[in-house]
Design an enzyme around this catalytic site. Structure first.
Site, PDB file in Angstrom:
ATOM      1  N   ASN A   1     -22.521  39.219  -3.598  1.00  9.14           N
ATOM      2  CA  ASN A   1     -21.993  39.327  -4.957  1.00  9.14           C
ATOM      3  C   ASN A   1     -21.420  40.708  -5.274  1.00  9.14           C
ATOM      4  O   ASN A   1     -20.630  40.852  -6.190  1.00  9.14           O
ATOM      5  CB  ASN A   1     -23.070  38.951  -5.975  1.00  9.14           C
ATOM      6  CG  ASN A   1     -24.418  39.562  -5.655  1.00  9.14           C
ATOM      7  OD1 ASN A   1     -24.849  39.599  -4.501  1.00  9.14           O
ATOM      8  ND2 ASN A   1     -25.082  40.078  -6.653  1.00  9.14           N
TER       9      ASN A   1
ATOM     10  N   GLN B  28     -22.087  32.808  -5.376  1.00  8.30           N
ATOM     11  CA  GLN B  28     -20.867  33.594  -5.565  1.00  8.30           C
ATOM     12  C   GLN B  28     -19.633  32.905  -4.956  1.00  8.30           C
ATOM     13  O   GLN B  28     -18.523  33.168  -5.385  1.00  8.30           O
ATOM     14  CB  GLN B  28     -21.079  34.974  -4.915  1.00  8.30           C
ATOM     15  CG  GLN B  28     -20.119  36.049  -5.353  1.00  8.30           C
ATOM     16  CD  GLN B  28     -20.209  36.409  -6.817  1.00  8.30           C
ATOM     17  OE1 GLN B  28     -19.177  36.602  -7.441  1.00  8.30           O
ATOM     18  NE2 GLN B  28     -21.403  36.497  -7.369  1.00  8.30           N
TER      19      GLN B  28
ATOM     20  N   SER C 162     -24.814  27.997  -9.053  1.00  6.32           N
ATOM     21  CA  SER C 162     -24.995  28.286 -10.477  1.00  6.32           C
ATOM     22  C   SER C 162     -23.703  27.979 -11.233  1.00  6.32           C
ATOM     23  O   SER C 162     -22.620  28.369 -10.804  1.00  6.32           O
ATOM     24  CB  SER C 162     -25.386  29.755 -10.642  1.00  6.32           C
ATOM     25  OG  SER C 162     -25.566  30.044 -12.002  1.00  6.32           O
ATOM     26  N   ALA C 163     -23.833  27.281 -12.368  1.00  7.44           N
ATOM     27  CA  ALA C 163     -22.642  26.831 -13.101  1.00  7.44           C
ATOM     28  C   ALA C 163     -21.824  27.972 -13.695  1.00  7.44           C
ATOM     29  O   ALA C 163     -20.607  27.958 -13.661  1.00  7.44           O
ATOM     30  CB  ALA C 163     -23.059  25.862 -14.214  1.00  7.44           C
ATOM     31  N   HIS C 164     -22.500  28.978 -14.254  1.00  6.49           N
ATOM     32  CA  HIS C 164     -21.744  29.979 -15.020  1.00  6.49           C
ATOM     33  C   HIS C 164     -20.872  30.860 -14.135  1.00  6.49           C
ATOM     34  O   HIS C 164     -19.979  31.542 -14.623  1.00  6.49           O
ATOM     35  CB  HIS C 164     -22.671  30.802 -15.929  1.00  6.49           C
ATOM     36  CG  HIS C 164     -23.507  31.830 -15.237  1.00  6.49           C
ATOM     37  ND1 HIS C 164     -23.144  33.152 -15.206  1.00  6.49           N
ATOM     38  CD2 HIS C 164     -24.675  31.748 -14.576  1.00  6.49           C
ATOM     39  CE1 HIS C 164     -24.078  33.829 -14.561  1.00  6.49           C
ATOM     40  NE2 HIS C 164     -25.017  33.004 -14.159  1.00  6.49           N
TER      41      HIS C 164
ATOM     42  N   THR D  64     -37.211  16.882 -19.271  1.00  7.60           N
ATOM     43  CA  THR D  64     -36.004  16.191 -19.709  1.00  7.60           C
ATOM     44  C   THR D  64     -34.768  16.958 -19.270  1.00  7.60           C
ATOM     45  O   THR D  64     -34.715  18.178 -19.405  1.00  7.60           O
ATOM     46  CB  THR D  64     -36.026  16.030 -21.244  1.00  7.60           C
ATOM     47  OG1 THR D  64     -37.198  15.289 -21.579  1.00  7.60           O
ATOM     48  CG2 THR D  64     -34.799  15.307 -21.756  1.00  7.60           C
TER      49      THR D  64
ATOM     50  N   CYS E  41     -27.667  41.923 -12.310  1.00  7.08           N
ATOM     51  CA  CYS E  41     -29.124  41.763 -12.248  1.00  7.08           C
ATOM     52  C   CYS E  41     -29.828  43.106 -12.248  1.00  7.08           C
ATOM     53  O   CYS E  41     -30.965  43.218 -12.657  1.00  7.08           O
ATOM     54  CB  CYS E  41     -29.542  41.007 -10.996  1.00  7.08           C
ATOM     55  SG  CYS E  41     -28.427  39.701 -10.533  1.00  7.08           S
TER      56      CYS E  41
END
Ligand code: PLP
Length: 280
Positions: A47, A75, A95-97, A136, A222
């Site tokens: 990354n 990444q 990861s979606a974002h 859920t 991070c």
């Protein structure tokens, strides 16, 4: 950090070295394998540098030795074509974002070759997600992730070429400054990341000055709260002072050639100003 948490539970781990170009040394990897090795984890794309690891070769080694292969592809997914089958990866987190999807949703690819009994339940309860992670489901997150993946796949080829051209222009412009170096393997890397170190500027002052006009970090988000030099860069042999005066440029869908021109000029001006100040 996950390995360190495992060590506290008595599991032994080995950290592999990387070369100056940021690539994992395959010889060192093979030498580190023991009778009891259960898992090899090597990220697909770094990354901070965008460097692509030889994950296909590593997966082959893992397969021959009956070891599970995990590759963090957060990444890379959505930025370059990749096939879990072709690479031979058993476990791949996404990861979606990182592909313009919603925050707070991700996925773990699990190869059908992998016995489910090898995986430990993360959250017990109603038995959702094959009883690995009960609770859920976040339907809006999942749908958003799916849509983001669809759009990323649709635009991947055009966007990859566009970003690589912008990145090359950015690098050419900035490196013409002198006293600046590109970090990481230049051939094996993602199209949208560039990692450049600058001599003769003090890390903290540099970042503050740069961030007046540009949204750029010295390493990963991070660890942006720490003032420690990037462990990625120090592992590649950079002195900590140089690692601290490093910028990690990330280009994306909304960036334009005009912005790249502005960034080149702004970085050059800032570096020159700080260098002059330092010389008194
Ligand atoms: C961003 C990132 C992560 C963390 O994913 P989050 O969904 O933001 O927690 C993990 N690995 C890599 C390589 C990343 O770039």
């Amino acid at each position: 950090d996950t390995c360190k948490a495992l060590e506290r539970r008595g599991i032994s781990t080995t950290y592999l070295p990387v070369g100056k170009d940021g690539l994992v040394d395959l010889g060192a990897l093979e030498n580190a394998i023991r009778e009891t090795t259960a898992l090899i984890a090597v990220m697909l794309a770094n990354n901070e540098t965008g460097v692509l690891q030889p994950v296909d070769e590593i997966a082959q080694i893992a397969k021959q030795r009956g070891i599970i292969m995990l590759s963090d592809a957060v990444q890379a997914v959505g930025k370059m074509p990749l096939s879990v089958q072709k690479l031979g990866i058993d476990l791949m987190p996404l990861s979606a974002h990182k592909m313009y999807g919603p925050k707070g949703v991700g996925a773990l690819y699990i190869s059908s070759r992998l016995s489910k009994s090898k995986l430990v339940t993360q959250v017990t309860g109603g038995g959702h997600e094959k009883a690995l992670r009960s609770g859920t489901l976040n339907v809006p997150g999942i749908v958003g992730f799916g849509k983001a993946a669809e759009i990323a796949l649709d635009r991947m080829s055009d966007e990859g070429h566009r970003l690589a051209a912008l990145r090359d222009a950015l690098e050419d412009g900035i490196l013409s400054l002198g006293g600046a170096q590109l970090n990481g393997n230049k051939e094996r890397r993602l199209p949208h990341v560039s990692n450049i170190s600058f001599e003769g500027v003090e890390g903290k002052a540099f970042l503050i000055a740069i961030n007046k006009e540009l949204a750029i970090s010295s390493g990963s988000a991070c660890s942006s709260i720490t003032t420690r030099p990037s462990h990625v860069l120090t592992a590649m042999g950079l002195e900590s002072e140089l690692a601290r005066s490093t910028l990690r440029f990330g280009l994306g869908r909304s960036n334009t050639a005009a912005q790249v021109d502005f960034a080149i000029q702004y970085v050059k001006d800032t570096v020159e100003k700080l260098r002059k100040k330092r010389l008194g």
